[in-house]
Design a protein around this motif. Structure first.
Motif, PDB file in Angstrom:
ATOM      1  N   ILE A 175       0.840  -1.207   0.000  1.00 61.94           N
ATOM      2  CA  ILE A 175       0.000   0.000   0.000  1.00 61.94           C
ATOM      3  C   ILE A 175       0.871   1.252   0.000  1.00 61.94           C
ATOM      4  CG2 ILE A 175      -1.618   1.345   1.370  1.00 61.94           C
ATOM      5  CD1 ILE A 175      -2.976  -0.923  -0.025  1.00 61.94           C
ATOM      6  N   ALA A 176       1.908   1.249   0.842  1.00 66.29           N
ATOM      7  CA  ALA A 176       2.795   2.414   0.911  1.00 66.29           C
ATOM      8  C   ALA A 176       3.511   2.619  -0.431  1.00 66.29           C
ATOM      9  CB  ALA A 176       3.805   2.222   2.040  1.00 66.29           C
ATOM     10  N   GLN A 177       3.941   1.524  -1.064  1.00 68.86           N
ATOM     11  CA  GLN A 177       4.626   1.647  -2.347  1.00 68.86           C
ATOM     12  C   GLN A 177       3.685   2.144  -3.443  1.00 68.86           C
ATOM     13  OE1 GLN A 177       7.964   1.201  -2.941  1.00 68.86           O
ATOM     14  NE2 GLN A 177       7.400   2.096  -4.935  1.00 68.86           N
ATOM     15  N   THR A 236       4.357   5.591  -5.541  1.00 69.94           N
ATOM     16  CA  THR A 236       4.450   5.573  -7.004  1.00 69.94           C
ATOM     17  C   THR A 236       3.413   6.491  -7.635  1.00 69.94           C
ATOM     18  OG1 THR A 236       5.262   3.289  -6.941  1.00 69.94           O
ATOM     19  CG2 THR A 236       4.379   4.093  -9.037  1.00 69.94           C
ATOM     20  N   LEU A 237       2.196   6.444  -7.121  1.00 72.89           N
ATOM     21  CA  LEU A 237       1.115   7.281  -7.651  1.00 72.89           C
ATOM     22  C   LEU A 237       1.419   8.750  -7.465  1.00 72.89           C
ATOM     23  CD1 LEU A 237      -1.811   7.530  -8.765  1.00 72.89           C
ATOM     24  CD2 LEU A 237      -2.588   7.404  -6.382  1.00 72.89           C
ATOM     25  N   ARG A 238       1.843   9.140  -6.285  1.00 69.69           N
ATOM     26  CA  ARG A 238       2.111  10.555  -5.998  1.00 69.69           C
ATOM     27  C   ARG A 238       3.291  11.071  -6.805  1.00 69.69           C
ATOM     28  NH1 ARG A 238       0.250  12.224  -0.739  1.00 69.69           N
ATOM     29  NH2 ARG A 238       2.250  13.238  -0.335  1.00 69.69           N
ATOM     30  N   THR A 239       4.321  10.251  -6.948  1.00 69.26           N
ATOM     31  CA  THR A 239       5.502  10.680  -7.698  1.00 69.26           C
ATOM     32  C   THR A 239       5.163  10.919  -9.168  1.00 69.26           C
ATOM     33  OG1 THR A 239       6.950   9.445  -6.194  1.00 69.26           O
ATOM     34  CG2 THR A 239       7.858  10.073  -8.329  1.00 69.26           C
ATOM     35  N   SER A 240       4.406   9.999  -9.770  1.00 68.35           N
ATOM     36  CA  SER A 240       4.031  10.134 -11.174  1.00 68.35           C
ATOM     37  C   SER A 240       3.140  11.349 -11.401  1.00 68.35           C
ATOM     38  CB  SER A 240       3.323   8.861 -11.641  1.00 68.35           C
ATOM     39  OG  SER A 240       2.863   8.998 -12.976  1.00 68.35           O
ATOM     40  N   PHE A 273      -5.362  16.355 -17.578  1.00 73.04           N
ATOM     41  CA  PHE A 273      -4.649  15.980 -16.362  1.00 73.04           C
ATOM     42  C   PHE A 273      -5.469  16.303 -15.110  1.00 73.04           C
ATOM     43  CE2 PHE A 273      -1.784  17.162 -12.873  1.00 73.04           C
ATOM     44  CZ  PHE A 273      -1.177  15.943 -12.659  1.00 73.04           C
ATOM     45  N   GLU A 274      -6.167  17.428 -15.130  1.00 73.86           N
ATOM     46  CA  GLU A 274      -7.007  17.767 -13.971  1.00 73.86           C
ATOM     47  C   GLU A 274      -8.088  16.713 -13.767  1.00 73.86           C
ATOM     48  OE1 GLU A 274      -6.476  19.951 -11.758  1.00 73.86           O
ATOM     49  OE2 GLU A 274      -4.731  20.833 -12.770  1.00 73.86           O
ATOM     50  N   ARG A 275      -8.653  16.222 -14.846  1.00 70.08           N
ATOM     51  CA  ARG A 275      -9.654  15.152 -14.724  1.00 70.08           C
ATOM     52  C   ARG A 275      -9.011  13.868 -14.202  1.00 70.08           C
ATOM     53  NH1 ARG A 275     -12.493  14.730 -20.425  1.00 70.08           N
ATOM     54  NH2 ARG A 275     -13.469  12.961 -19.329  1.00 70.08           N
ATOM     55  N   LEU A 276      -7.800  13.596 -14.683  1.00 65.82           N
ATOM     56  CA  LEU A 276      -7.086  12.419 -14.191  1.00 65.82           C
ATOM     57  C   LEU A 276      -6.718  12.575 -12.721  1.00 65.82           C
ATOM     58  CD1 LEU A 276      -5.774   9.684 -15.014  1.00 65.82           C
ATOM     59  CD2 LEU A 276      -3.679  10.987 -15.508  1.00 65.82           C
ATOM     60  N   SER A 277      -6.431  13.801 -12.312  1.00 65.53           N
ATOM     61  CA  SER A 277      -6.055  14.037 -10.915  1.00 65.53           C
ATOM     62  C   SER A 277      -7.191  13.705  -9.955  1.00 65.53           C
ATOM     63  CB  SER A 277      -5.625  15.497 -10.728  1.00 65.53           C
ATOM     64  OG  SER A 277      -4.468  15.786 -11.504  1.00 65.53           O
ATOM     65  N   VAL A 278      -8.425  13.872 -10.415  1.00 66.34           N
ATOM     66  CA  VAL A 278      -9.566  13.512  -9.563  1.00 66.34           C
ATOM     67  C   VAL A 278      -9.503  12.025  -9.214  1.00 66.34           C
ATOM     68  CG1 VAL A 278     -12.075  13.365  -9.437  1.00 66.34           C
ATOM     69  CG2 VAL A 278     -10.987  15.364 -10.500  1.00 66.34           C
ATOM     70  N   HIS A 279      -9.250  11.200 -10.210  1.00 70.43           N
ATOM     71  CA  HIS A 279      -9.145   9.759  -9.962  1.00 70.43           C
ATOM     72  C   HIS A 279      -7.901   9.446  -9.122  1.00 70.43           C
ATOM     73  CE1 HIS A 279     -12.337   8.660 -12.810  1.00 70.43           C
ATOM     74  NE2 HIS A 279     -11.862   9.640 -13.566  1.00 70.43           N
ATOM     75  N   GLY A 280      -6.817  10.192  -9.350  1.00 73.57           N
ATOM     76  CA  GLY A 280      -5.617   9.965  -8.551  1.00 73.57           C
ATOM     77  C   GLY A 280      -5.822  10.299  -7.090  1.00 73.57           C
ATOM     78  N   ASP A 319      -5.621   7.743  -3.949  1.00 70.68           N
ATOM     79  CA  ASP A 319      -4.703   8.018  -2.844  1.00 70.68           C
ATOM     80  C   ASP A 319      -5.449   8.049  -1.514  1.00 70.68           C
ATOM     81  OD1 ASP A 319      -1.924   8.879  -1.992  1.00 70.68           O
ATOM     82  OD2 ASP A 319      -3.092  10.599  -1.280  1.00 70.68           O
ATOM     83  N   ALA A 320      -6.656   8.627  -1.523  1.00 68.70           N
ATOM     84  CA  ALA A 320      -7.447   8.636  -0.283  1.00 68.70           C
ATOM     85  C   ALA A 320      -7.850   7.224   0.130  1.00 68.70           C
ATOM     86  CB  ALA A 320      -8.679   9.518  -0.472  1.00 68.70           C
ATOM     87  N   ASP A 321      -8.223   6.391  -0.825  1.00 70.13           N
ATOM     88  CA  ASP A 321      -8.585   5.006  -0.508  1.00 70.13           C
ATOM     89  C   ASP A 321      -7.388   4.245   0.055  1.00 70.13           C
ATOM     90  OD1 ASP A 321     -11.127   5.484  -1.413  1.00 70.13           O
ATOM     91  OD2 ASP A 321     -10.800   4.607  -3.410  1.00 70.13           O
ATOM     92  N   LEU A 322      -6.237   4.434  -0.554  1.00 71.90           N
ATOM     93  CA  LEU A 322      -5.029   3.754  -0.077  1.00 71.90           C
ATOM     94  C   LEU A 322      -4.652   4.233   1.330  1.00 71.90           C
ATOM     95  CD1 LEU A 322      -2.884   3.845  -3.353  1.00 71.90           C
ATOM     96  CD2 LEU A 322      -3.985   1.839  -2.341  1.00 71.90           C
ATOM     97  N   LYS A 323      -4.819   5.527   1.571  1.00 68.61           N
ATOM     98  CA  LYS A 323      -4.483   6.059   2.893  1.00 68.61           C
ATOM     99  C   LYS A 323      -5.390   5.475   3.965  1.00 68.61           C
ATOM    100  CE  LYS A 323      -3.539  10.420   5.252  1.00 68.61           C
ATOM    101  NZ  LYS A 323      -3.506  11.901   5.110  1.00 68.61           N
TER     102      LYS A 323
END
Length: 227
Positions: free
Chosen positions: A64-66, A70-74, A99-106, A110-114
């Motif tokens: 989960i941490a990895q 990876t998601l945040r770095t990309s 990218f802004e639309r993609l950021s919503v999914h990102g 990230d919130a789910d993983l957290k």
């Protein structure tokens, strides 16, 4: 007199209003700068924490941490590349919208993983990992595609500009070296033709003096009579 006082009062109030406006703008800019600094520091601390967890923890928690790292770095690298490129290339504004639309999914992932970082049921967490990996992979691949496309476009424009500049420099260098070009030699001076001697008597080596005609005042005197 009252008019003068009124004018000075209005000028004084205008200066006060201008000073207040400038102060508010400066405070707002300073606050935004502080907020950006705090947010950046928070992201840096969180990234270091995730990196440490990805190495220290094993099993689903480490994965989960990895995934988050990876998601945040990309996403951050793509955001920086697009915003930097859009300053000089307005065609990237459409890419920024995507990218802004993609950021919503990102952000959702990230919130789910957290939230799953504190999940005590490791078995349930392990069952969710394949789907989480697929979501993260789709998002990061899309982000990477946008980022590399923007970089390729910038590099292509740079290569085209360099080619044009090199051509102009070659032309200018040739113009500066114009004296090295081979100039045609001047035509030889024509030689004086030699006189033809066929059928002509050779001229004497020494020309005889010209005999002058006698004038009336040059007559010889008559001899004297001897009578």
């Amino acid at each position: 007199m009252e008019a003068v006082i009124t004018v000075f009062a209005l000028i004084f109030l205008a200066f006060i209003g201008l000073g207040t406006y400038v102060t508010i703008k400066a405070v707002g800019a300073a606050k935004r700068g502080v907020d950006r600094t705090i947010a950046q520091a928070r992201r840096t601390v969180e990234d270091h924490t995730l990196r440490a967890r990805s190495f220290a923890q094993i099993g689903p928690a480490g994965e989960i941490a990895q995934l988050r790292l990876t998601l945040r770095t990309s996403m951050r690298a793509t955001q920086d590349a697009l915003y930097a490129g859009a300053v000089e290339d307005e065609s990237l504004k459409e890419s920024l919208g995507l990218f802004e639309r993609l950021s919503v999914h990102g952000r959702e992932l990230d919130a789910d993983l957290k939230r799953l970082e504190s999940e005590p049921d490791r078995a349930a967490l392990a069952a969710l990992l394949p789907e989480l990996h697929r979501r993260a992979e789709r998002i990061t691949q899309s982000a990477d595609s946008l980022r590399w496309a923007a970089r390729d476009r910038a590099r292509r424009f740079s290569d085209d500009d360099l080619d044009s500049l090199s051509t102009q420099i070659d032309v200018e260098a040739g113009a500066l070296r114009h004296w090295t070009r081979t100039e045609p030699a001047p035509p030889p001076w024509p030689e004086a033709p030699e006189p033809s001697t066929a059928g002509e008597r050779p001229a004497p080596a020494i020309t005889p003096p010209v005999q002058r005609a006698a004038h009336s005042w040059q007559k010889k005197p008559r001899p004297e009579s001897t009578t």
